[in-house]
Design a protein around this motif. Structure first.
Motif, PDB file in Angstrom:
ATOM      1  N   VAL A 132       1.090  -1.259  -0.432  1.00  0.00           N
ATOM      2  CA  VAL A 132      -0.161  -0.158   0.489  1.00  0.00           C
ATOM      3  C   VAL A 132       1.056   1.703   0.200  1.00  0.00           C
ATOM      4  O   VAL A 132       0.649   2.298  -0.710  1.00  0.00           O
ATOM      5  N   GLY A 133       2.114   1.416   1.005  1.00  0.00           N
ATOM      6  CA  GLY A 133       2.721   3.004   0.604  1.00  0.00           C
ATOM      7  C   GLY A 133       3.664   2.619  -0.544  1.00  0.00           C
ATOM      8  O   GLY A 133       3.966   4.173  -1.460  1.00  0.00           O
ATOM      9  N   PHE A 134       3.403   1.585  -1.172  1.00  0.00           N
ATOM     10  CA  PHE A 134       3.752   1.500  -2.894  1.00  0.00           C
ATOM     11  C   PHE A 134       3.481   2.705  -3.755  1.00  0.00           C
ATOM     12  O   PHE A 134       3.751   2.988  -4.192  1.00  0.00           O
ATOM     13  N   GLU A 135       2.404   1.720  -3.344  1.00  0.00           N
ATOM     14  CA  GLU A 135       0.995   2.356  -4.052  1.00  0.00           C
ATOM     15  C   GLU A 135       0.597   3.511  -4.349  1.00  0.00           C
ATOM     16  O   GLU A 135       0.188   4.638  -5.036  1.00  0.00           O
ATOM     17  N   LEU A 136       0.957   3.971  -2.692  1.00  0.00           N
ATOM     18  CA  LEU A 136       0.581   5.692  -2.659  1.00  0.00           C
ATOM     19  C   LEU A 136       1.910   6.260  -2.923  1.00  0.00           C
ATOM     20  O   LEU A 136       1.554   7.114  -3.864  1.00  0.00           O
ATOM     21  N   LEU A 137       2.693   5.849  -2.801  1.00  0.00           N
ATOM     22  CA  LEU A 137       3.568   6.685  -3.858  1.00  0.00           C
ATOM     23  C   LEU A 137       3.918   7.092  -5.007  1.00  0.00           C
ATOM     24  O   LEU A 137       4.137   7.854  -6.030  1.00  0.00           O
ATOM     25  N   ILE A 197       3.680  17.394  -2.223  1.00  0.00           N
ATOM     26  CA  ILE A 197       3.757  17.601  -3.217  1.00  0.00           C
ATOM     27  C   ILE A 197       2.197  17.991  -4.133  1.00  0.00           C
ATOM     28  O   ILE A 197       2.212  18.964  -4.687  1.00  0.00           O
ATOM     29  N   SER A 198       0.928  17.361  -3.597  1.00  0.00           N
ATOM     30  CA  SER A 198      -0.121  17.912  -3.834  1.00  0.00           C
ATOM     31  C   SER A 198      -0.049  19.775  -3.374  1.00  0.00           C
ATOM     32  O   SER A 198      -1.154  20.270  -4.007  1.00  0.00           O
ATOM     33  N   GLU A 199      -0.097  19.968  -2.015  1.00  0.00           N
ATOM     34  CA  GLU A 199      -0.358  20.989  -1.851  1.00  0.00           C
ATOM     35  C   GLU A 199       1.389  22.305  -2.309  1.00  0.00           C
ATOM     36  O   GLU A 199       0.574  24.002  -2.731  1.00  0.00           O
ATOM     37  N   LEU A 220       8.168  10.766   2.951  1.00  0.00           N
ATOM     38  CA  LEU A 220       7.702  11.071   2.402  1.00  0.00           C
ATOM     39  C   LEU A 220       7.962  12.793   2.381  1.00  0.00           C
ATOM     40  O   LEU A 220       8.681  13.141   1.912  1.00  0.00           O
ATOM     41  N   SER A 221       6.164  13.278   3.490  1.00  0.00           N
ATOM     42  CA  SER A 221       6.718  14.621   3.505  1.00  0.00           C
ATOM     43  C   SER A 221       8.218  15.208   4.489  1.00  0.00           C
ATOM     44  O   SER A 221       8.186  15.663   3.727  1.00  0.00           O
ATOM     45  N   GLY A 222       8.621  14.292   5.321  1.00  0.00           N
ATOM     46  CA  GLY A 222       9.560  14.916   5.574  1.00  0.00           C
ATOM     47  C   GLY A 222      10.634  14.825   4.783  1.00  0.00           C
ATOM     48  O   GLY A 222      11.920  15.844   4.958  1.00  0.00           O
ATOM     49  N   THR A 223      11.163  13.652   3.749  1.00  0.00           N
ATOM     50  CA  THR A 223      11.889  14.323   2.833  1.00  0.00           C
ATOM     51  C   THR A 223      11.554  15.191   1.817  1.00  0.00           C
ATOM     52  O   THR A 223      12.724  15.462   1.467  1.00  0.00           O
ATOM     53  N   TYR A 224      10.783  15.420   1.257  1.00  0.00           N
ATOM     54  CA  TYR A 224      10.149  16.145  -0.060  1.00  0.00           C
ATOM     55  C   TYR A 224      10.590  17.431   0.908  1.00  0.00           C
ATOM     56  O   TYR A 224      11.180  18.261   0.350  1.00  0.00           O
ATOM     57  N   ALA A 225      10.368  17.609   2.136  1.00  0.00           N
ATOM     58  CA  ALA A 225      10.294  18.909   2.692  1.00  0.00           C
ATOM     59  C   ALA A 225      11.277  19.499   2.682  1.00  0.00           C
ATOM     60  O   ALA A 225      12.214  20.809   2.656  1.00  0.00           O
ATOM     61  N   PHE A 230      10.516  15.173  -5.415  1.00  0.00           N
ATOM     62  CA  PHE A 230      10.367  14.523  -4.654  1.00  0.00           C
ATOM     63  C   PHE A 230      10.660  13.419  -5.664  1.00  0.00           C
ATOM     64  O   PHE A 230      10.590  11.565  -4.860  1.00  0.00           O
ATOM     65  N   THR A 231      11.025  13.143  -6.698  1.00  0.00           N
ATOM     66  CA  THR A 231      11.621  11.887  -7.492  1.00  0.00           C
ATOM     67  C   THR A 231      13.076  11.662  -6.408  1.00  0.00           C
ATOM     68  O   THR A 231      13.654  10.384  -6.059  1.00  0.00           O
ATOM     69  N   SER A 232      13.931  12.326  -5.956  1.00  0.00           N
ATOM     70  CA  SER A 232      14.699  12.337  -5.007  1.00  0.00           C
ATOM     71  C   SER A 232      14.173  11.721  -3.711  1.00  0.00           C
ATOM     72  O   SER A 232      14.485  10.529  -3.576  1.00  0.00           O
ATOM     73  N   SER A 233      13.583  11.633  -2.907  1.00  0.00           N
ATOM     74  CA  SER A 233      12.329  11.472  -2.104  1.00  0.00           C
ATOM     75  C   SER A 233      11.928   9.870  -2.431  1.00  0.00           C
ATOM     76  O   SER A 233      11.915   9.205  -1.344  1.00  0.00           O
ATOM     77  N   HIS A 234      11.487  10.096  -3.224  1.00  0.00           N
ATOM     78  CA  HIS A 234      10.427   8.274  -3.765  1.00  0.00           C
ATOM     79  C   HIS A 234      12.712   7.321  -3.654  1.00  0.00           C
ATOM     80  O   HIS A 234      12.082   6.881  -3.456  1.00  0.00           O
ATOM     81  N   SER A 235      13.216   7.660  -4.251  1.00  0.00           N
ATOM     82  CA  SER A 235      14.589   7.267  -4.105  1.00  0.00           C
ATOM     83  C   SER A 235      14.676   7.273  -2.290  1.00  0.00           C
ATOM     84  O   SER A 235      15.671   5.539  -2.031  1.00  0.00           O
ATOM     85  N   LEU A 236      15.075   7.798  -2.161  1.00  0.00           N
ATOM     86  CA  LEU A 236      15.592   7.298  -0.736  1.00  0.00           C
ATOM     87  C   LEU A 236      14.843   6.930   0.606  1.00  0.00           C
ATOM     88  O   LEU A 236      15.112   6.094   1.014  1.00  0.00           O
ATOM     89  N   VAL A 237      13.066   7.101  -0.206  1.00  0.00           N
ATOM     90  CA  VAL A 237      12.303   6.928   0.864  1.00  0.00           C
ATOM     91  C   VAL A 237      12.455   4.599   0.191  1.00  0.00           C
ATOM     92  O   VAL A 237      11.769   3.775   1.401  1.00  0.00           O
ATOM     93  N   LEU A 238      12.012   4.566  -1.163  1.00  0.00           N
ATOM     94  CA  LEU A 238      12.047   2.483  -0.907  1.00  0.00           C
ATOM     95  C   LEU A 238      13.363   1.972  -0.804  1.00  0.00           C
ATOM     96  O   LEU A 238      13.671   1.073  -0.542  1.00  0.00           O
ATOM     97  N   GLY A 239      14.841   3.331  -0.805  1.00  0.00           N
ATOM     98  CA  GLY A 239      15.903   2.365  -0.687  1.00  0.00           C
ATOM     99  C   GLY A 239      16.010   2.272   0.604  1.00  0.00           C
ATOM    100  O   GLY A 239      16.063   1.309   1.450  1.00  0.00           O
ATOM    101  N   SER A 240      15.262   2.851   1.940  1.00  0.00           N
ATOM    102  CA  SER A 240      15.328   2.772   3.474  1.00  0.00           C
ATOM    103  C   SER A 240      14.078   1.333   3.707  1.00  0.00           C
ATOM    104  O   SER A 240      14.714   0.935   4.332  1.00  0.00           O
ATOM    105  N   ALA A 241      12.897   1.454   3.074  1.00  0.00           N
ATOM    106  CA  ALA A 241      12.410   0.324   2.649  1.00  0.00           C
ATOM    107  C   ALA A 241      12.621  -0.568   2.490  1.00  0.00           C
ATOM    108  O   ALA A 241      12.852  -1.864   3.774  1.00  0.00           O
ATOM    109  N   GLY A 242      13.958  -0.869   1.667  1.00  0.00           N
ATOM    110  CA  GLY A 242      14.188  -2.492   1.401  1.00  0.00           C
ATOM    111  C   GLY A 242      15.390  -2.512   2.189  1.00  0.00           C
ATOM    112  O   GLY A 242      15.251  -3.640   2.413  1.00  0.00           O
ATOM    113  N   ALA A 243      15.953  -1.540   2.536  1.00  0.00           N
ATOM    114  CA  ALA A 243      17.602  -1.605   3.498  1.00  0.00           C
ATOM    115  C   ALA A 243      16.795  -2.803   5.116  1.00  0.00           C
ATOM    116  O   ALA A 243      17.040  -4.075   5.843  1.00  0.00           O
TER     117      ALA A 243
END
Length: 499
Positions: free
Chosen positions: A276-281, A437-439, A411-416, A463-476
Motif C-alpha cells: 500500500v505504501g508503494f502504491e501511494l508513493l 507535493i499536492s499542496e 515522503l513528507s519529511g524528505t520532500y520538505a 519528489f523524485t529524490s524523496s522516492h529514491s530515499l524512501v524506497l531504498g530505506s524500506a528495502g534495507a
C-alpha cells in the motif's frame, strides 16, 4: 461444482470489494481534493480511516463470528457495507466522507474474519486448504493492487462517488448467494464479545497516528502534539494490560505468544505496509511528476496487479512443496530486492525495468501474505479460527493504514528537506509548498506562469529524490527482516489442537 468450491466462489466475491476499497482512492485523491476542497492531510485521513478503523474492529468481530457463526456475521457485515458505500458516494463534505468510510470499515471488519473462518471450516485437508488460502490471499492482494486501476477508470468517466457505488450490485449478489450457499452454524452464547475494548484500541491508534502526522507537519504546537501522543500511548498500554488481566479477553493473548503466529502477524503487517505504501508513493509520482491521468496511472500499475493476482495459487503450491520457512524468507527478501530496483529506476525512460520491479514486488508480497496466512491458520484448531483470522486480518488492515501513514510521513519529511523553493514566495506560501507535493501544486496554480513553473520543476526534482530515499530505506529494513524470519521461523509448522 462441489459445495466447498461453490462456497469459495462466494467468499471471493464477498472479499473482493473489501480489499479494493483499501486502495481505490489512491489515484482519485487529487481530483477528490478539488471536489471537496480538502487539504493534503484531510485526504490522507479519508484514505487512512478505512484501514485503521477496520484494524481495531477485526478482533471483536472475529470473536462475534465465533459467537453467532460466520454466515450470520457475513450477512450483517455485507448489509452494513452496502449502506455505508451509498453514504460515501453521496457524502457532501470531507467530514461526511470520513464518517462514511469509518462505517464502511465496520462492515468490512465483519466480512474479513467471516471469510477466513468459512475457509477454515470448509477446507479440512491441508493441501486443499493451502490452495484455497492462496486464492483468498490473491484476492486480497490483487484487490488492493486493482484499487488504483478501478478508481482511475471511474474517475476518468464518472464523478468520484462512483468508486463506492460499484459495491452495491456486488454486495446484492453476495447477500443472496450467502443465504442459499453458506451452511448454518449454531449459536455459541458462551463466547464473549467486548466492543468497548475495541473502541479503546481504535482511539489509541488514531491518536498516535494523528500525533505523528502533526509532529511531522508542524500543524500543532509541540506541547499539543506531545499530549496527544501521551494520551494515545496511555490508551494502548491500558488496552494491553486489560487483555493480559481479563478472565475473558477480547482475544486470547496466548495466540500471539506462539512463535509461528507472531512471525505470521509480523509478515502480514510488513507485506501490506510495502504494497500500500508503494502504491501511494507511485500514484503520486505518476500524476504529479509525470503528468499522467488517474486512469493512466492505474494502467501503469497493471504489472503489479497481475503479478499479485496470479501468484497466489503458485505461492500456495510452493508452501506445500518447500515449507513455510523458505517461502516466508524468500518473499520478504525479494520484496527488498524489488524496492532496491524501484528506488533507482527512472519511471520516464526505464519503463520495462520499473515493470520488472513491480512484478517482482507483486509476487514477493503475495508469497509473504500466503505464508503468513498459512502459518497462522495452520497453527490453530477450528474453534480458534475466527479469532486467529481476525488477528491476521487486523495485521493486514493495520499494515494498510500504516503503509499510508509511514510512507506518507517519510515522503513528507524528505520532500520538505530536499525541495528548493523560489525566493519570491511569501512565508505563508513557503510553509504550504513544503508540506506535500499536492499542496505545492495548489500553490503553483495560484502563481504567475514563470514562478509557478519554477516551483513545479523544484517539486518534481524533490519528489523524485524523496522516492529514491524512501524506497531504498524500506528495502534495507526488509532485507534485515528476511534474515530475522529465517532464524526464528521453524522448519516445520504443526497444527495446535489446544491453545
Amino acid at each position: 461444482m462441489s459445495q466447498k468450491w461453490l462456497i469459495l466462489n462466494v467468499i471471493i466475491l464477498m472479499y473482493l470489494p473489501v480489499s479494493i476499497d483499501a486502495t481505490v482512492l489512491h489515484v482519485a485523491a487529487p481530483r477528490l481534493g478539488v471536489a471537496l476542497s480538502a487539504t493534503g492531510e484531510q485526504l490522507l485521513w479519508i484514505i487512512d480511516i478505512y484501514s485503521l478503523v477496520m484494524a481495531g474492529l477485526l478482533l471483536p468481530m472475529g470473536a462475534l463470528g465465533d459467537r453467532i457463526g460466520f454466515k450470520r456475521l457475513a450477512l450483517l457485515g455485507s448489509s452494513l457495507f452496502a449502506l455505508a458505500s451509498l453514504a460515501a458516494a453521496l457524502a457532501p463534505s470531507v467530514t461526511a466522507l470520513v464518517a462514511a468510510r469509518a462505517f464502511l470499515a465496520v462492515g468490512a471488519a465483519m466480512i474479513l474474519p467471516a471469510t477466513l473462518s468459512a475457509l477454515r471450516h470448509t477446507f479440512t485437508q491441508e493441501r486443499e486448504r493451502n490452495f484455497a488460502l492462496g486464492i483468498w490471499s490473491a484476492v486480497g492482494t490483487a484487490g488492493a493492487a486493482m484499487g488504483p486501476l478501478v478508481g482511475g477508470w471511474l474517475m476518468e468517466y464518472f464523478y468520484w462517488g462512483s468508486v463506492f457505488l460499484i459495491n452495491l450490485p456486488i454486495v446484492a449478489i453476495v447477500l443472496v448467494a450467502t443465504v442459499f450457499v453458506m451452511p448454518k452454524q449454531p449459536l455459541r452464547p458462551e463466547k464473549t464479545w467486548q466492543i468497548r475494548q475495541a473502541l479503546v484500541l481504535i482511539s489509541a491508534i488514531l491518536l498516535l497516528i494523528y500525533a505523528a502526522k502533526s509532529g511531522i507537519r508542524g500543524a500543532s504546537a509541540a506541547y499539543v502534539t506531545l499530549m496527544i501522543a501521551i494520551m494515545g500511548s496511555s490508551l494502548l498500554i491500558f488496552f494491553v494490560r486489560h487483555q493480559l488481566r481479563a478472565a475473558a479477553p477480547m482475544i486470547d493473548v496466548r495466540l500471539i505468544t506462539q512463535r509461528v503466529i507472531a512471525v505470521g502477524i509480523a509478515m502480514a503487517l510488513t507485506a501490506m505496509i510495502a504494497l500500500v505504501g508503494f502504491e501511494l508513493l507511485l500514484t503520486q509520482e505518476l500524476q504529479f511528476v509525470l503528468g499522467k491521468t488517474p486512469f493512466e496511472a492505474g494502467l501503469f500499475l497493471l504489472p503489479l496487479m497481475i503479478a499479485s493476482g496470479v501468484c497466489g495459487p503458485i505461492a500456495g503450491r510452493l508452501v506445500t512443496a518447500f515449507g513455510l520457512r523458505v517461502v516466508a524468507t524468500l518473499g520478504i527478501f525479494l520484496s527488498a530486492v524489488s524496492f532496491f530496483i524501484l528506488a533507482f529506476t527512472d519511471f520516464t525512460h526505464q519503463i520495462y525495468l520499473a515493470w520488472t520491479g513491480m512484478v517482482l514486488l507483486g509476487f514477493s508480497v503475495e508469497a509473504s501474505m500466503l505464508a503468513s496466512t498459512a502459518a497462522i491458520m495452520t497453527s490453530v484448531p477450528k474453534e480458534k479460527a475466527g479469532a486467529a483470522g481476525a488477528l491476521e486480518g487486523m495485521a493486514y488492515e493495520l499494515g494498510a493504514g500504516l503503509g499510508v501513514a509511514v510512507f506518507g510521513l517519510m515522503l513528507s519529511g524528505t520532500y520538505a528537506a530536499t525541495i528548493v523553493l523560489p525566493g519570491e514566495l511569501s512565508m505563508e506560501l513557503v510553509s504550504q509548498a513544503r508540506a506535500s507535493i499536492s499542496e505545492t501544486v495548489q500553490v503553483a496554480q495560484s502563481l504567475d506562469n514563470n514562478i509557478g513553473n519554477q516551483l513545479m520543476k523544484a517539486a518534481k526534482v524533490a519528489f523524485t529524490s524523496s522516492h529514491s530515499l524512501v524506497l531504498g530505506s524500506a528495502g534495507a529494513m526488509l532485507l534485515l527482516l528476511s534474515g530475522v524470519i529465517w532464524r526464528i521461523m521453524p522448519r516445520k509448522v504443526f497444527v495446535v489442537e489446544k491453545v
